[in-house]
Structure formats: structure tokens, C-alpha cells
Scaffold this active site. Sequence first.
Site, PDB file in Angstrom:
ATOM      1  CB  SER A  11      74.421  56.755   5.774  1.00  0.00           C
ATOM      2  OG  SER A  11      75.761  56.759   6.195  1.00  0.00           O
ATOM      3  CG  ASN A  53      71.329  66.971   8.431  1.00  0.00           C
ATOM      4  OD1 ASN A  53      70.435  67.249   7.643  1.00  0.00           O
ATOM      5  ND2 ASN A  53      72.487  67.609   8.436  1.00  0.00           N
ATOM      6  CB  CYS A  71      79.244  68.048   5.968  1.00  0.00           C
ATOM      7  SG  CYS A  71      78.642  66.405   6.219  1.00  0.00           S
ATOM      8  CG  HIS A  73      78.562  57.064   9.223  1.00  0.00           C
ATOM      9  ND1 HIS A  73      78.784  58.233   9.913  1.00  0.00           N
ATOM     10  CD2 HIS A  73      78.236  57.435   7.968  1.00  0.00           C
ATOM     11  CE1 HIS A  73      78.604  59.263   9.093  1.00  0.00           C
ATOM     12  NE2 HIS A  73      78.268  58.800   7.911  1.00  0.00           N
ATOM     13  CD  GLN A 104      70.920  62.172  10.565  1.00  0.00           C
ATOM     14  OE1 GLN A 104      70.650  61.544  11.605  1.00  0.00           O
ATOM     15  NE2 GLN A 104      72.154  62.556  10.282  1.00  0.00           N
ATOM     16  CB  THR A 136      77.702  61.383   0.090  1.00  0.00           C
ATOM     17  OG1 THR A 136      77.665  62.043   1.354  1.00  0.00           O
ATOM     18  CG2 THR A 136      78.086  62.360  -0.998  1.00  0.00           C
TER      19      THR A 136
HETATM   20  N1  PLP Z   1      72.049  62.860   4.348  1.00  0.00           N
HETATM   21  C1  PLP Z   1      71.887  63.237   5.611  1.00  0.00           C
HETATM   22  C2  PLP Z   1      70.549  63.740   6.055  1.00  0.00           C
HETATM   23  C3  PLP Z   1      72.949  63.187   6.509  1.00  0.00           C
HETATM   24  O1  PLP Z   1      72.782  63.582   7.769  1.00  0.00           O
HETATM   25  C4  PLP Z   1      74.205  62.718   6.044  1.00  0.00           C
HETATM   26  C5  PLP Z   1      75.375  62.713   6.940  1.00  0.00           C
HETATM   27  O2  PLP Z   1      75.508  63.557   7.811  1.00  0.00           O
HETATM   28  C6  PLP Z   1      74.315  62.295   4.714  1.00  0.00           C
HETATM   29  C7  PLP Z   1      73.215  62.382   3.884  1.00  0.00           C
HETATM   30  C8  PLP Z   1      75.597  61.778   4.159  1.00  0.00           C
HETATM   31  O3  PLP Z   1      75.852  60.478   4.612  1.00  0.00           O
HETATM   32  P1  PLP Z   1      77.342  59.892   4.521  1.00  0.00           P
HETATM   33  O4  PLP Z   1      78.123  60.541   5.613  1.00  0.00           O
HETATM   34  O5  PLP Z   1      77.189  58.423   4.716  1.00  0.00           O
HETATM   35  O6  PLP Z   1      77.857  60.230   3.166  1.00  0.00           O
END
Ligand code: PLP
Length: 389
Positions: free
Chosen positions: A201, A153, A328, A203, A181, A75
Amino acid sequence: MEAEQVIYVDNNATTRVAPEVFEAMRPYFCERYGNPSAVHSFGGEVGRAIEAARWHVADLLGAYPDELVFTSCGTESNNTAIRGILAAYPEKKHVAISRVEHSSVLNLAKALEREGFRVTYLDVNSDGLVNLDQLREAISPDTALVSLMWANNETGVIQPNAEAAAICRERGVVFHTDAVQAVGKLPIDLSETPVDLLSLSGHKIHAPKGVGTLYIRRGKRIRPLLLGGDQERGRRSGTENTASIVGLGEACRLAGEWLQGDGGEQVRRLRDRLEHSLQESLPGVRLNGHPERRVPNTSNLSFEGVEGEAVLVLLDVHGICASTGSACASRSVEPSHVLMAMGLPQDVARGAVRFSLSRYNTDEDIDEILSVLPEAVGKLRAQASRSRQ
Ligand code: PLP
């Protein structure tokens, strides 16, 4: 429920930290805790560990280490990329994104509109792919940036990013991709692809939560979001999250090994086995998203006549962790914005369940899902037909 009892197929939401990653991080809590910017060698050693991690991330992406900025998450990387470019080109007031972006891009775009920017939301077709002609038409001399996710995602659909990036380069527009992703699931070589900025990211690739990276191609200017001690060459101030950065480096090294090894074939085989067996054993199972242009770990299936949420509850009773889409947004009652943008009817979108695998899944996991899911869907359909009578 104990972790060993769980069948975890929600890896697009988050992943287990790889044991090797955890071991690599361990010394950076109680032993090697020096500040990486310190003059003393105790801190300097930690600084060198961060640089080694940067090399691993660079290797995985085909980038130079000095093109990488460590952040706190995907994010933050997305927000820094988009706001950072807009601040660097203040004369330009237009941005284009797709309708199927993650909320970290979509909600930012909505905020930008409130601030007076113009945003074009590119449509996707029924397979979830953006239309490159619409992208070409959207670009004007006022366009600062185009941001398109690499892989979705919810559906795993892979956008034609190399082509989109080439169009942007030709028109002098900065191209950012949210590759959260895609990284670790697909080979990525930024030395061959004209992407200017890329977000990832930790995680999602078996590193811990709370660490990410923003790639900024050499020569591209961005205005930083965070000002302070000028860490990360002034592009992201704040004392580095050392242990997590070391973990991210190790996770990237492992992902590179894995991609060069079986290249995701095992995960793809398990995913395809799950899909085919469900489609054989149950009527009314629809695959959402392009059947081939997908990352190998993701399957988004709609079960006709049932709510995805209800399926998840029944799976959960058996320790199976799946999802209806984006974690989310999973508390929202609205059907997925991704599936709606693909033109799915509301009831089909509401019947969607996402299975997202990792290299830790096994045939036994798939057997267990197959022993539970058809019956669960059958039960829900019978209930629904009784309540209609
Ligand atoms: N972008 C995509 C495509 C994601 O799937 C996610 C998380 O689900 C994010 C951004 C956000 O990543 P983070 O959880 O590290 O903020």
C-alpha cells in the site's frame, strides 16, 4: 493543530507524503493529464511514466515489472489476491490465514465462510508468531491458498514467511502475503522467496493514500475483480490513478535508497531508546510481540493498570499522535484481536499503545514523548487507585 507542532508516531496508520514524491506527482494533475491508454503521444508519455514507476516498485521487491498490478489500496490488493485465486481454482474450497491478519483479510475470510468456503485460522504464540507445524497440518488437497501477513500492523512482528511460502510451494498451494507493513521497512527479494502473491500500500511508505500494488508471480493465474477496459493487462480494469502511481514509484525508489543506506538503523535506535527509557522510568511497562523479530519502527507497549485509550488522549493534548492498534479498528471498544490471539489478558491488551516511527522522526520527538508519557501514565494510575478506594 499545525503539522509542524505534531509529533507523529502513528506511521503504521499512515505516513506523510515525502516531499520528493509530491514533486514527482505534481505534473500529472494539470499538465500531463493525458489518458495513458490513448493513441496520441500526450497520453503515451503518461503511459511511460506509469511503466517507469512499475520498474521502481519491481526494483524494491526483486520482481519483474510485468508481475505488478496497480490497485487502489492494500485492501483491494488483498481482496483481489484472495478472491482472484479462489475464482481461478474453483474446485478448491479451503483457505488458511492467521488469527492476527488485518481486517481486510479477516473480514474477507468471514465472508468466504458465509459463502461456503472452509477457513482455517492459524494460532499464534505469545510472541505473535504462527506455528508452521499447524500450517503443515492445515493444508489438504482442497486448499487453494494460504495468506499470512509479512509484518503485523499492531506489533510489527515478522512472520516466518519464507518458510511458510516454501511449505506451500512444496504442497502445491498458492501463498499470498499481506506485506503492507513490511515493504519499505525490510529488505524484500521475491527472486529469492517463493511467495506467489504480495500486497502493498502506498500510504504506508510515504506515497499518497489510494494507491497500492498486487504482485502476481509469473505463471500464477488470477481471476480479476474489476472488469472493464483491460488496463493492467486485464488484471485490474479502470483508468490508472496516474499521479499516485508515479508517486508510489518515487516512494519505492526512496525506500530502496533508504534501506540500502542506513537500513532502518536510525529508526530502530530511536524506537529502542523510547522503549528502554520508558521501561526504566516506569514500572509495569510490557513489550507486546517478539522483541527481535519485529520491523524496526514499531513498538507496542502495555502500561499496567491504565487504558491505552486514556494514554492516547493525554498524549494528544501534547500534540503526540500514537495509536492503540489498527486505525481501522480504533473506534471499537473490543481489545485488539491481535493481542488477544497472543493470549494476553484483557486488561493488558486494553493497556496497549502502539508507537510507529518513520525516517522523519528525530531524537527531539523521543525527548518530547519521554517528557510527557511517564507523568501521564503516573496520573492515570493515581486516578485509578483513587477510584478503587
Ligand atoms: N494490511 C495491513 C497489514 C495494514 O496495516 C493495512 C492498513 O492499515 C492494510 C492492509 C490496508 O491498506 P489500505 O489502507 O491501503 O487499504
